[in-house]
Design an enzyme around this catalytic site. Structure first.
Site, PDB file in Angstrom:
ATOM      1  N   HIS A  74    -112.601 -51.831  89.088  1.00 19.81           N
ATOM      2  CA  HIS A  74    -111.452 -51.469  88.010  1.00 19.81           C
ATOM      3  C   HIS A  74    -110.152 -50.630  88.581  1.00 19.81           C
ATOM      4  CE1 HIS A  74    -115.422 -51.111  85.872  1.00 19.81           C
ATOM      5  NE2 HIS A  74    -114.862 -52.133  85.360  1.00 19.81           N
TER       6      HIS A  74
ATOM      7  N   GLY B 205    -109.920 -59.112  86.712  1.00 22.58           N
ATOM      8  CA  GLY B 205    -110.435 -59.514  87.856  1.00 22.58           C
ATOM      9  C   GLY B 205    -111.147 -60.869  87.962  1.00 22.58           C
TER      10      GLY B 205
ATOM     11  N   SER C 110    -120.686 -52.415  86.918  1.00 22.22           N
ATOM     12  CA  SER C 110    -121.299 -51.534  86.405  1.00 22.22           C
ATOM     13  C   SER C 110    -122.618 -51.558  86.128  1.00 22.22           C
ATOM     14  CB  SER C 110    -120.720 -51.389  84.962  1.00 22.22           C
ATOM     15  OG  SER C 110    -119.382 -51.277  84.812  1.00 22.22           O
TER      16      SER C 110
HETATM   17  P1  AMP Z   1    -115.600 -54.607  82.642  1.00 25.01           P
HETATM   18  O1  AMP Z   1    -115.384 -52.970  82.610  1.00 25.01           O
HETATM   19  O2  AMP Z   1    -116.726 -54.888  83.403  1.00 25.01           O
HETATM   20  O3  AMP Z   1    -115.434 -55.302  81.339  1.00 25.01           O
HETATM   21  O4  AMP Z   1    -114.333 -55.108  83.462  1.00 25.01           O
HETATM   22  C1  AMP Z   1    -113.019 -54.527  83.347  1.00 25.01           C
HETATM   23  C2  AMP Z   1    -112.116 -55.792  84.324  1.00 25.01           C
HETATM   24  O5  AMP Z   1    -112.621 -55.224  85.611  1.00 25.01           O
HETATM   25  C3  AMP Z   1    -112.361 -57.063  84.340  1.00 25.01           C
HETATM   26  O6  AMP Z   1    -111.106 -57.573  84.236  1.00 25.01           O
HETATM   27  C4  AMP Z   1    -113.325 -57.545  85.353  1.00 25.01           C
HETATM   28  O7  AMP Z   1    -113.244 -58.843  85.895  1.00 25.01           O
HETATM   29  C5  AMP Z   1    -112.715 -56.232  86.443  1.00 25.01           C
HETATM   30  N1  AMP Z   1    -113.741 -56.215  87.384  1.00 25.01           N
HETATM   31  C6  AMP Z   1    -115.108 -55.771  87.317  1.00 25.01           C
HETATM   32  N2  AMP Z   1    -115.658 -55.579  88.460  1.00 25.01           N
HETATM   33  C7  AMP Z   1    -114.834 -56.116  89.198  1.00 25.01           C
HETATM   34  C8  AMP Z   1    -114.743 -56.018  90.947  1.00 25.01           C
HETATM   35  N3  AMP Z   1    -115.927 -55.718  91.577  1.00 25.01           N
HETATM   36  N4  AMP Z   1    -113.715 -56.563  91.394  1.00 25.01           N
HETATM   37  C9  AMP Z   1    -112.524 -56.628  90.685  1.00 25.01           C
HETATM   38  N5  AMP Z   1    -112.434 -56.810  89.390  1.00 25.01           N
HETATM   39  C10 AMP Z   1    -113.634 -56.420  88.761  1.00 25.01           C
END
Ligand code: AMP
Length: 283
Positions: free
Chosen positions: A37, A151, A190
């Site tokens: 993130h 991401g 997460s």
């Molecule tokens: P989330 O909180 O899981 O909904 O993710 C929020 C954003 O963070 C989304 O655009 C995900 O693709 C990105 N994201 C989550 N994990 C990663 C990672 N390991 N590397 C890059 N971006 C990430």
């Protein structure tokens, strides 16, 4: 940094930013922030814009109540991470703020997205992507960003949001970030915190299988079916419950074909105990 907990407060701030003719770079998240993130935040800073992060665990995109209830919520730590990374505004809306009426009633379905949203993650998690699209559209309406950063870890989601922006003709530029990994290769997520220490050791096999398939394709093996079948067996033998392991076209996630030269991507989803992990690797 301002921590804003209601959409009415946010709307006032946004109109001030727009009056000033400042631009907005927006990173939507579900919290429990990690370096994946925070890399999106650092990309957001490259655009000289006001950087806004949202944290909202979106009930509409979860299939299982248990998964939603157990999703890690670490707001105090997240606030510190955002402060340390010079976020200007952290938006933490309540369910009621995002879904003032009944959540389900507000679910939107864009038929133009169905080809992309019914396969892979969409096939395993019915309605997941309509939940994602609904919340992202709501957040875009509230935040009115010029730039949004997503991401590649969630590659199918990234393509769907790109397409949604195109279909709705939104004046938003979408930027993607590479997947940030642990030193042993496991993609940061997460959900990793739910793994037992034994599962955490096993989890690196996900990336190992992706890398092995990539190496074999690069060295000329184009038998995608055999490669992914072998990878699935390797994963099953090391304790995973594989969901899918496929080689697809990067543009529309259709079956990759040796006949066209489009970029390709290997995508994987597998259960490890009670945790479902996803990852991908471009060729
Ligand atoms: P989330 O909180 O899981 O909904 O993710 C929020 C954003 O963070 C989304 O655009 C995900 O693709 C990105 N994201 C989550 N994990 C990663 C990672 N390991 N590397 C890059 N971006 C990430």
């Amino acid at each position: 940094m301002l921590v804003i907990k209601s959409s009415s407060e946010l709307l006032n701030l946004i109109s001030g930013i727009k009056k000033n003719k400042d631009t907005i770079a927006f990173v939507p998240t579900m919290g429990n922030l990690h370096e994946g993130h925070l890399n999106l935040v650092s990309i957001a800073h490259q655009y000289g814009a006001v950087v806004i992060v949202s944290i909202f665990v979106n009930p509409l995109q979860f299939n299982l109540a248990e998964d939603l209830n157990e999703y890690p919520r670490t707001l105090e730590k997240d606030i510190i991470h955002c402060e340390d990374n010079d976020v200007d505004i952290l938006f933490v809306p309540s369910d009621n703020d995002i879904y003032p009426q009944s959540g389900e009633g507000q679910r939107i379905n864009l038929p133009e997205l169905s080809t992309l949203s019914n396969i892979l993650e969409g096939a395993s998690r019915p309605n997941h992507f309509s939940g994602v699209v609904t919340v992202v559209k709501k957040l875009f309406e509230l935040v009115r960003p010029d730039y949004v950063i997503f991401g590649e870890k969630d590659f199918q989601q990234l393509l769907i949001i790109k397409k949604m922006i195109e279909i709705l003709d939104l004046p938003i530029r979408i930027i993607s970030s590479k997947t940030i990994r642990e030193t042993d290769g496991l993609a940061k997520s997460s959900r990793n915190s739910k793994l037992s220490s034994n599962e955490r050791q096993l989890a690196i096999n996900l990336y190992k299988v992706l890398k092995s398939i990539r190496e074999q394709i690069i060295s000329g093996n184009n038998n995608f079916i055999e490669l992914t079948n072998d990878g699935t067996i390797t994963l099953s033998e090391s304790g995973f419950g594989p969901d899918y392991l496929v080689v697809r076209d990067c543009v529309d996630l259709r079956q990759a074909s040796v006949k066209n030269n489009n970029d390709r991507i290997i995508l994987i989803a597998a259960w490890l105990g009670k945790t479902r992990l996803i990852d991908n690797l471009r060729l």
